[in-house]
Design a protein around this motif. Structure first.
Motif, PDB file in Angstrom:
ATOM      1  N   ASN A  94      25.355  46.364  42.749  1.00 46.65           N
ATOM      2  CA  ASN A  94      25.298  44.895  42.857  1.00 46.65           C
ATOM      3  C   ASN A  94      26.490  44.240  42.176  1.00 46.65           C
ATOM      4  O   ASN A  94      27.081  43.287  42.698  1.00 46.65           O
ATOM      5  CB  ASN A  94      23.995  44.367  42.255  1.00 46.65           C
ATOM      6  CG  ASN A  94      22.788  44.639  43.121  1.00 46.65           C
ATOM      7  OD1 ASN A  94      22.933  45.009  44.287  1.00 46.65           O
ATOM      8  ND2 ASN A  94      21.608  44.475  42.567  1.00 46.65           N
ATOM      9  N   THR A  95      26.843  44.761  40.978  1.00 47.91           N
ATOM     10  CA  THR A  95      27.973  44.175  40.233  1.00 47.91           C
ATOM     11  C   THR A  95      29.286  44.408  40.958  1.00 47.91           C
ATOM     12  O   THR A  95      30.105  43.488  41.107  1.00 47.91           O
ATOM     13  CB  THR A  95      28.031  44.768  38.810  1.00 47.91           C
ATOM     14  OG1 THR A  95      26.803  44.510  38.133  1.00 47.91           O
ATOM     15  CG2 THR A  95      29.175  44.145  38.021  1.00 47.91           C
ATOM     16  N   VAL A  96      29.515  45.651  41.404  1.00 44.43           N
ATOM     17  CA  VAL A  96      30.761  45.971  42.125  1.00 44.43           C
ATOM     18  C   VAL A  96      30.870  45.129  43.396  1.00 44.43           C
ATOM     19  O   VAL A  96      31.940  44.583  43.714  1.00 44.43           O
ATOM     20  CB  VAL A  96      30.820  47.471  42.442  1.00 44.43           C
ATOM     21  CG1 VAL A  96      31.987  47.769  43.395  1.00 44.43           C
ATOM     22  CG2 VAL A  96      30.976  48.292  41.164  1.00 44.43           C
ATOM     23  N   ALA A 101      33.429  40.703  46.318  1.00 45.95           N
ATOM     24  CA  ALA A 101      33.370  39.496  47.150  1.00 45.95           C
ATOM     25  C   ALA A 101      34.218  38.377  46.573  1.00 45.95           C
ATOM     26  O   ALA A 101      34.694  37.499  47.314  1.00 45.95           O
ATOM     27  CB  ALA A 101      31.921  39.039  47.302  1.00 45.95           C
ATOM     28  N   ARG A 102      34.436  38.417  45.259  1.00 44.72           N
ATOM     29  CA  ARG A 102      35.274  37.403  44.599  1.00 44.72           C
ATOM     30  C   ARG A 102      36.717  37.869  44.461  1.00 44.72           C
ATOM     31  O   ARG A 102      37.543  37.173  43.870  1.00 44.72           O
ATOM     32  CB  ARG A 102      34.710  37.081  43.215  1.00 44.72           C
ATOM     33  CG  ARG A 102      33.329  36.430  43.239  1.00 44.72           C
ATOM     34  CD  ARG A 102      32.687  36.420  41.857  1.00 44.72           C
ATOM     35  NE  ARG A 102      33.576  35.908  40.852  1.00 44.72           N
ATOM     36  CZ  ARG A 102      33.346  36.000  39.534  1.00 44.72           C
ATOM     37  NH1 ARG A 102      32.277  36.631  39.092  1.00 44.72           N
ATOM     38  NH2 ARG A 102      34.197  35.487  38.668  1.00 44.72           N
ATOM     39  N   GLY A 103      37.027  39.064  44.964  1.00 43.78           N
ATOM     40  CA  GLY A 103      38.388  39.586  44.881  1.00 43.78           C
ATOM     41  C   GLY A 103      38.713  40.243  43.560  1.00 43.78           C
ATOM     42  O   GLY A 103      39.885  40.441  43.227  1.00 43.78           O
ATOM     43  N   VAL A 104      37.680  40.603  42.792  1.00 39.81           N
ATOM     44  CA  VAL A 104      37.880  41.265  41.500  1.00 39.81           C
ATOM     45  C   VAL A 104      37.825  42.772  41.704  1.00 39.81           C
ATOM     46  O   VAL A 104      36.925  43.294  42.370  1.00 39.81           O
ATOM     47  CB  VAL A 104      36.792  40.836  40.491  1.00 39.81           C
ATOM     48  CG1 VAL A 104      36.951  41.588  39.171  1.00 39.81           C
ATOM     49  CG2 VAL A 104      36.863  39.323  40.255  1.00 39.81           C
ATOM     50  N   LEU A 105      38.789  43.486  41.148  1.00 44.18           N
ATOM     51  CA  LEU A 105      38.897  44.932  41.313  1.00 44.18           C
ATOM     52  C   LEU A 105      38.270  45.646  40.121  1.00 44.18           C
ATOM     53  O   LEU A 105      38.385  45.206  38.977  1.00 44.18           O
ATOM     54  CB  LEU A 105      40.361  45.334  41.445  1.00 44.18           C
ATOM     55  CG  LEU A 105      41.123  44.618  42.569  1.00 44.18           C
ATOM     56  CD1 LEU A 105      42.613  44.911  42.474  1.00 44.18           C
ATOM     57  CD2 LEU A 105      40.582  45.041  43.930  1.00 44.18           C
ATOM     58  N   VAL A 106      37.610  46.761  40.391  1.00 50.02           N
ATOM     59  CA  VAL A 106      36.932  47.541  39.356  1.00 50.02           C
ATOM     60  C   VAL A 106      37.514  48.944  39.343  1.00 50.02           C
ATOM     61  O   VAL A 106      37.725  49.555  40.405  1.00 50.02           O
ATOM     62  CB  VAL A 106      35.414  47.601  39.619  1.00 50.02           C
ATOM     63  CG1 VAL A 106      34.719  48.445  38.553  1.00 50.02           C
ATOM     64  CG2 VAL A 106      34.826  46.195  39.658  1.00 50.02           C
TER      65      VAL A 106
END
Length: 262
Positions: A94-96, A101-106
């Motif tokens: 869910n977090t990833v 979806a917000r364009g944040v890379l993990v």
């Protein structure tokens, strides 16, 4: 664009020790310098979570709650180890997904996974499930150890219940009756039965100069828990009412419920 490192430990002892935290800080810093610094990423620093279980969703943790809304498109979040960030597969995915979806890379530094590819997501799911399974097995082992200790009259965890003190043994700490604490608790219970208020009992104890038993004192002065407060007095009354059950507060709560049910 910024890069953040996220590190977490489960207990206060691990945080106070600090060795693993230093390892995680160094790992996140090295990866940033090697892979992101030349690409124009600014170092946002280490988000160092307070001691908390990874079974709690990341966005509900004290520091995770602050990190999530601060992230912007293009930002990177570095996790030195997957299980330091997540022990719940559902929370991991869910977090990833929410951050993607917000364009944040993990990036999880202990596994080489492209979370944008189907194969990468599959592998991430497997690793997340393994971390969750490992935690569940650990909880089972701890529960068995605690049951083994309780069956032998030993302290399983935390502080000794009211009316008991500890005696060091080879395998742990045995619970033995504390006559001083029991005598005081029985007197408080007797005064309460005579319709004294908690405030009256406390004032009487202060006037008599009564302090906590040595194994209950946490500091000097009233704010340091050296003298009895209203909540401590009520706990003593409850302990005396239920005959100083060695199970502690959880067993007292169970006995209270059973008493209300009957």
């Amino acid at each position: 664009m910024k890069a953040y490192g996220y590190i977490r430990v489960s207990t206060k002892d691990q945080a106070d020790n600090g060795r693993m935290l230093n390892v995680y800080r160094a790992a996140a810093g090295r990866w940033y310098k090697a892979m992101l610094e030349d690409k124009g990423y600014e170092w946002g620093g280490i988000v160092e979570e307070e001691p908390v279980t990874a079974s709690r969703p990341l966005v509900n943790r004290p520091k995770g709650k602050l990190l999530a809304p601060a992230l912007e498109r293009g930002d990177y979040v570095l996790f030195p180890k997957l299980d330091r960030g997540f022990r719940c597969t559902k929370d991991l995915l869910n977090t990833v997904d929410a951050w993607a979806a917000r364009g944040v890379l993990v990036r999880f530094l202990d596994i080489d996974v492209d979370t944008g590819a189907a194969s990468g997501r599959f592998y991430l799911t497997i690793m997340g499930a393994a971390a969750e399974f490992e935690r569940a097995r650990l909880c089972e082992r701890i529960k068995l150890i605690h049951e083994w200790k309780r069956e032998r009259g030993m302290l399983a965890q935390g502080n000794p219940p009211l009316g008991w003190k500890l005696k060091k043994e080879r395998d742990g700490y045995m619970l033995i009756p504390c006559d001083e604490e029991r005598g005081l608790a029985l007197r408080c219970f007797e005064w309460f039965e005579q319709e004294w208020t908690l405030t009256q009992i406390r004032q009487h104890l202060l006037a008599q100069g009564v302090e906590r038993t040595p194994h209950r004192q946490k500091g000097k002065g009233k704010k340091g828990n050296r003298w009895y407060g209203r909540s401590a007095i009520w706990s003593m009354i409850e302990a005396a009412r239920y005959d100083f059950h060695r199970g502690g507060i959880r067993c007292l709560n169970k006995l209270r419920k059973e008493g209300r049910a009957s």
